[in-house]
Structures are given as C-alpha cells and as structure tokens.
Design a protein around this motif. Structure first.
Motif, short mmCIF file in Angstrom:
data_model
loop_
_atom_site.label_atom_id
_atom_site.label_comp_id
_atom_site.label_asym_id
_atom_site.label_seq_id
_atom_site.Cartn_x
_atom_site.Cartn_y
_atom_site.Cartn_z
N PRO A 150 -91.36 -35.14 -44.91
CA PRO A 150 -90.68 -35.73 -46.06
C PRO A 150 -89.81 -34.75 -46.83
O PRO A 150 -88.88 -35.16 -47.54
N ASN A 151 -90.10 -33.46 -46.71
CA ASN A 151 -89.33 -32.44 -47.43
C ASN A 151 -88.39 -31.68 -46.48
O ASN A 151 -87.85 -30.65 -46.83
N SER A 152 -88.19 -32.22 -45.27
CA SER A 152 -87.31 -31.57 -44.29
C SER A 152 -85.91 -32.18 -44.36
O SER A 152 -85.73 -33.32 -44.80
N TYR A 153 -84.94 -31.43 -43.86
CA TYR A 153 -83.55 -31.79 -44.11
C TYR A 153 -82.67 -31.26 -42.98
O TYR A 153 -82.85 -30.12 -42.52
N VAL A 154 -81.74 -32.09 -42.53
CA VAL A 154 -80.76 -31.69 -41.52
C VAL A 154 -79.37 -31.96 -42.08
O VAL A 154 -79.14 -33.01 -42.71
N ALA A 155 -78.45 -31.05 -41.86
CA ALA A 155 -77.07 -31.25 -42.33
C ALA A 155 -76.10 -30.81 -41.24
O ALA A 155 -76.37 -29.87 -40.47
N PHE A 156 -74.97 -31.50 -41.16
CA PHE A 156 -73.86 -31.15 -40.27
C PHE A 156 -72.63 -30.92 -41.15
O PHE A 156 -72.25 -31.81 -41.92
N TYR A 157 -72.03 -29.74 -41.04
CA TYR A 157 -70.87 -29.40 -41.86
C TYR A 157 -69.62 -29.30 -41.00
O TYR A 157 -69.66 -28.83 -39.87
N GLN A 158 -68.51 -29.76 -41.59
CA GLN A 158 -67.19 -29.68 -40.93
C GLN A 158 -67.25 -30.26 -39.52
O GLN A 158 -66.76 -29.67 -38.56
N MET A 159 -67.83 -31.45 -39.40
CA MET A 159 -67.91 -32.10 -38.09
C MET A 159 -66.60 -32.80 -37.76
O MET A 159 -65.98 -33.42 -38.62
N LYS A 160 -66.21 -32.69 -36.51
CA LYS A 160 -65.08 -33.46 -36.00
C LYS A 160 -65.34 -33.80 -34.54
O LYS A 160 -66.10 -33.10 -33.86
N GLY A 161 -64.77 -34.90 -34.08
CA GLY A 161 -64.98 -35.31 -32.71
C GLY A 161 -64.30 -36.64 -32.43
O GLY A 161 -63.53 -37.15 -33.24
N GLU A 162 -64.62 -37.19 -31.25
CA GLU A 162 -64.08 -38.49 -30.84
C GLU A 162 -65.22 -39.37 -30.35
O GLU A 162 -66.03 -38.95 -29.52
N TRP A 163 -65.29 -40.57 -30.91
CA TRP A 163 -66.26 -41.57 -30.45
C TRP A 163 -65.47 -42.78 -29.95
O TRP A 163 -64.64 -43.33 -30.67
N SER A 164 -65.69 -43.16 -28.70
CA SER A 164 -64.97 -44.28 -28.08
C SER A 164 -63.46 -44.14 -28.28
O SER A 164 -62.75 -45.09 -28.62
N ASN A 165 -62.96 -42.90 -28.09
CA ASN A 165 -61.53 -42.60 -28.20
C ASN A 165 -61.02 -42.71 -29.63
O ASN A 165 -59.82 -42.79 -29.85
N LEU A 166 -61.92 -42.74 -30.61
CA LEU A 166 -61.54 -42.76 -32.02
C LEU A 166 -61.89 -41.41 -32.63
O LEU A 166 -63.06 -41.02 -32.70
N ASN A 167 -60.87 -40.67 -33.06
CA ASN A 167 -61.12 -39.36 -33.65
C ASN A 167 -61.62 -39.53 -35.09
O ASN A 167 -61.25 -40.48 -35.79
N PHE A 168 -62.46 -38.61 -35.53
CA PHE A 168 -62.97 -38.68 -36.91
C PHE A 168 -63.31 -37.27 -37.38
O PHE A 168 -63.44 -36.33 -36.59
#
Length: 223
Positions: A150-168
C-alpha cells in the motif's frame, strides 16, 4: 524472513572482493565491484555494521545492460510473479539501493531506477513500440509508513512511444498503492485520424481525413 522467499536463490555468484574493516565503528565496507550472478554482470558496493548498538546495512546495485526478465529472476517469488506481467524486447539499465538493519524485524527501504531507450514495452497483452522512459520504484512513498504494497509506488518519467501506430508522450505516469493499484497520467499525442481506423477495425467509426490533437488526463484502477 526466508519464509517469504529469498533473493538470488539457486544462482551462482562469482566475485573477487576487496573489503575494508573499520574497527572503531565495527563496519565492513566494500567499494563498488564486479559481481557475476549466473551469466549477468552487476556492480555492487555497500557496507554492513556489526556494532552492538547498530546493525545498519546498505547495498548499491547496478546493471547497465540486462534483460528485464533476467533481473526479475533474482527477486523473491512474489515479486517475480508481479513482474511477469511486463516484458522488454531489449536490455535495460537498472540501478538501486537497499537500506535496512540486520537485527530485529525490518523491511529494508528499496529504491530502484531504470532507464529504457527505444525498446518494445509489453504489458498485459499490449505493446508500446519505440518506447523510452526513466522509471522509479520505492516501497516507501510516505516516509514513516510501513514499507509494504500500500505504501509502494512506481513512476515513469518522460515516456514516449507508439501504441497501435499512434505516437504519444507523457511527462509523468504514476502507479500508487500496489495492493489496489491506481494509475494516473497525462498523455499527449498528435496524429492523422485515419490511424484510428485499424484500432476500431471499422466497427465503430471510419475516418477519411483530419488530425487528432490529444491532451488526456487519465486516472483509473490499473486492473
């Protein structure tokens, strides 16, 4: 607590160690050195205190080029089961610290950083191509609270990529309370609307022209 599982269990560890003992403080130190765990290379350094009044220890671990699944295989069975939901096509870079006490009931403080560059990131049946981000994990989001899911945490910073040919792109994605995980993030994307047609498979809509300019705030239970 071995009943909850062991780290690098049934793994072959090879190293040539140079240790330093400080008699006044009863501390054994070793600078960052090369360890081979099975066929993977790690750099590990740290210290252990053996004084009557203290049993503090810290380990610093880094693996600059390791397959994510092989890194996960070094962890306890419970953690390995969680990590099987995630995979990467190419190696990643991982650094981390483990800080705790040798005596008494104590859950060590864990902090892990991960660098992913132009990789394929797969999670729960979906894949993100050309994915890059800096990741972070800790089991103590709120200092002083118990170091559990309950006190654990995951973060992703400055993420970029393509999902189903859609960049984000997303500046920060947060996953908190790993017992009942909640995902929060702000996603941005700009793409031709025709790229949505394969996603819907023509069953819902079909675009022939136009551009999408997306700014999405997302907050939902991860499952």
């Amino acid at each position: 607590n071995p009943a909850k599982g062991s780290f690098p269990k049934d793994k072959r560890l090879r190293a040539r160690l140079h240790l330093e003992y400080q008699a006044d403080d009863e501390v054994v130190k070793f600078k960052e050195q090369i360890f081979k765990i099975d066929d993977d290379t790690f750099k590990i350094g740290g210290y252990f205190t053996f004084a009557p009044s203290s049993s503090d220890f810290q380990l610093k671990v880094s693996a600059p080029d390791i397959q994510f699944e092989r890194a996960g295989a070094l962890l306890t069975p419970k953690i390995k089961a969680q990590l099987r939901k995630v995979s990467f096509a190419k190696p990643v870079a991982i650094t981390g610290t483990i800080t705790g006490r040798l005596k008494g009931k104590n859950i060590p403080l864990i902090k892990v950083n991960m660098a992913v560059r132009d990789n394929t990131f797969s999670v729960q049946g979906e894949s993100i191509e050309h994915c890059s981000f800096n990741g972070y994990f800790t089991n103590e989001l709120t200092p002083g609270k118990e170091r559990r899911d309950p006190n654990s945490y995951v973060a992703f910073y400055q993420m970029k990529g393509e999902w189903s040919n859609l960049n984000f792109a997303a500046d920060t994605i947060q996953i908190s309370n790993l017992s009942d995980p909640v995902l929060k993030g702000k996603f941005r994307s700009k793409f031709p609307l025709t790229r949505l047609n394969p996603v819907s498979e023509g069953q819902t809509f079909a675009f022939h022209r136009g551009t999408a300019d997306l700014d999405l705030v997302y907050n939902t239970p991860l499952d």
